[in-house]
Design a protein around this motif. Structure first.
Motif, PDB file in Angstrom:
ATOM      1  N   ALA A   1      48.598 -40.820 -53.325  1.00  0.00           N
ATOM      2  CA  ALA A   1      48.043 -39.907 -54.328  1.00  0.00           C
ATOM      3  C   ALA A   1      47.044 -38.919 -53.737  1.00  0.00           C
ATOM      4  CB  ALA A   1      47.376 -40.705 -55.444  1.00  0.00           C
ATOM      5  N   VAL A   2      46.273 -39.334 -52.739  1.00  0.00           N
ATOM      6  CA  VAL A   2      45.159 -38.484 -52.282  1.00  0.00           C
ATOM      7  C   VAL A   2      45.356 -37.920 -50.881  1.00  0.00           C
ATOM      8  CG1 VAL A   2      43.598 -39.864 -53.697  1.00  0.00           C
ATOM      9  CG2 VAL A   2      43.713 -40.293 -51.242  1.00  0.00           C
ATOM     10  N   ASP A   3      46.463 -38.258 -50.246  1.00  0.00           N
ATOM     11  CA  ASP A   3      46.651 -37.879 -48.846  1.00  0.00           C
ATOM     12  C   ASP A   3      46.509 -36.372 -48.620  1.00  0.00           C
ATOM     13  OD1 ASP A   3      46.980 -38.878 -46.288  1.00  0.00           O
ATOM     14  OD2 ASP A   3      49.129 -38.459 -46.257  1.00  0.00           O
ATOM     15  N   ALA A   4      46.969 -35.580 -49.578  1.00  0.00           N
ATOM     16  CA  ALA A   4      46.948 -34.122 -49.396  1.00  0.00           C
ATOM     17  C   ALA A   4      45.748 -33.463 -50.086  1.00  0.00           C
ATOM     18  CB  ALA A   4      48.244 -33.519 -49.930  1.00  0.00           C
ATOM     19  N   LEU A   5      44.852 -34.247 -50.655  1.00  0.00           N
ATOM     20  CA  LEU A   5      43.712 -33.699 -51.395  1.00  0.00           C
ATOM     21  C   LEU A   5      42.542 -33.396 -50.461  1.00  0.00           C
ATOM     22  CD1 LEU A   5      43.570 -36.032 -54.538  1.00  0.00           C
ATOM     23  CD2 LEU A   5      44.688 -33.795 -54.333  1.00  0.00           C
ATOM     24  N   ALA A   6      41.791 -32.371 -50.808  1.00  0.00           N
ATOM     25  CA  ALA A   6      40.530 -32.126 -50.110  1.00  0.00           C
ATOM     26  C   ALA A   6      39.523 -33.175 -50.565  1.00  0.00           C
ATOM     27  CB  ALA A   6      40.013 -30.733 -50.431  1.00  0.00           C
ATOM     28  N   PRO A   7      38.743 -33.772 -49.660  1.00  0.00           N
ATOM     29  CA  PRO A   7      37.785 -34.807 -50.055  1.00  0.00           C
ATOM     30  C   PRO A   7      36.753 -34.281 -51.053  1.00  0.00           C
ATOM     31  CG  PRO A   7      38.097 -34.778 -47.673  1.00  0.00           C
ATOM     32  CD  PRO A   7      38.758 -33.547 -48.199  1.00  0.00           C
ATOM     33  N   GLY A   8      36.378 -35.141 -51.981  1.00  0.00           N
ATOM     34  CA  GLY A   8      35.348 -34.828 -52.962  1.00  0.00           C
ATOM     35  C   GLY A   8      34.575 -36.086 -53.283  1.00  0.00           C
ATOM     36  N   THR A   9      34.295 -36.303 -54.561  1.00  0.00           N
ATOM     37  CA  THR A   9      33.615 -37.523 -54.988  1.00  0.00           C
ATOM     38  C   THR A   9      34.624 -38.462 -55.620  1.00  0.00           C
ATOM     39  OG1 THR A   9      33.062 -36.518 -57.127  1.00  0.00           O
ATOM     40  CG2 THR A   9      31.419 -36.352 -55.351  1.00  0.00           C
TER      41      THR A   9
END
Length: 221
Positions: A46-54
Motif C-alpha cells: 500500500a505505501v511502497d510508492a508513497l512519499a513519507p509523511g506521518t
C-alpha cells in the motif's frame, strides 16, 4: 459438566483474555520475540510508492510495522493497549536506530478517540475486536486520517485454516466488505478485497486470506 464442555469453556476464557491488555501483557512478558519483526506485506504494497509523511499504527504489538515505516522515512506513532508490547516495540525501534522518528501511545482501539491528531496514513493489521466489533474500530480509526490521507485495515478472513481457534476468535474475523459501510462520508474506497497470503506452519506452508480495506479521505468534512 462433561470434559469436552469444560475444555471448551477453558478455551473460550483463554481466547477472551487475548482481547484484553492483560492477556497480551502476559504474552509479551514471555518469549523474546513473538512476531517475525518483518513488515506486513499488505502495508508494503500500500505505501511502497508513497512519499513519507506521518503514520499511526494501531495494534502495533512489537512494532515491526512501526520500525519499517520509520526506516522508510515516515514519522510514526505506534499505538497498542499492551504496555509490555509497547515497551518491547520501543526496544526494537532503538535497536533499529529509528527511535527519533517514533512515538508511542497506549490506547485501546475499542475506545480510541483521535481528538486533534491527524495522520497521512492510519494502519491496523490483524487487530480483531470481539463480537464483530471491527466495524466500530474502523469508524474510530477513520477519524484520525488527515484529508488526502489513507486508511489501511487488514485482518484475517474466515478460513478453514483457522478451524482450530475458539469460536470467539473466529467470530472476530471479517471480510473487507463487512467493514466497508463503517467508512464515514468523505472516504473513497481504493481496495476492498481478500488477498491470499502464505503462512509458514510446522507442517509446511499453507494459504490463508487477508481481508484488505484501503480507503482515501477525500475531504476534511
Amino acid at each position: 459438566m462433561s470434559g469436552h464442555h469444560a475444555h471448551s469453556e477453558q478455551d473460550e476464557k483463554a481466547a477472551a483474555a487475548m482481547f484484553e491488555p492483560e492477556g497480551w501483557d502476559e504474552r509479551y512478558a514471555g518469549q523474546e520475540r513473538f512476531w517475525s519483526g518483518k513488515p506486513n506485506p499488505q502495508l508494503v504494497a500500500a505505501v511502497d510508492a508513497l512519499a513519507p509523511g506521518t503514520a499511526l499504527d494501531v495494534g502495533c504489538g512489537e512494532g515491526g510495522d512501526v520500525v519499517w515505516l520509520a526506516g522508510q522515512g515516515w514519522r510514526v506513532t505506534g499505538a497498542d493497549f499492551s504496555a509490555e508490547g509497547l515497551a518491547r516495540a520501543a526496544r526494537h525501534a532503538e535497536q533499529a536506530g529509528v527511535a527519533d522518528r517514533v512515538d508511542w501511545w497506549q490506547v485501546d482501539a475499542r475506545s480510541f478517540a483521535a481528538g486533534t491528531r491527524a495522520y497521512d496514513l492510519v494502519t491496523s493489521h490483524y487487530l480483531h475486536a470481539p463480537d464483530g466489533g471491527m466495524a466500530d474500530v474502523t469508524r474510530r480509526l477513520a477519524t484520525a486520517v488527515a484529508p488526502g490521507g489513507l486508511l489501511l485495515v487488514v485482518g484475517h478472513a474466515p478460513s478453514h485454516e483457522f478451524t482450530q481457534l475458539s469460536e470467539s476468535h473466529r467470530k472476530a474475523m471479517f471480510l473487507a466488505a463487512e467493514i466497508l459501510p463503517a467508512l464515514p462520508d468523505g472516504f473513497e474506497p481504493v481496495v476492498v478485497e481478500q488477498r491470499t497470503r502464505t503462512l509458514q506452519r510446522d507442517t509446511g506452508p499453507v494459504e490463508a486470506e487477508d481481508s484488505v480495506l484501503l480507503a482515501r479521505r477525500t475531504s476534511g468534512d
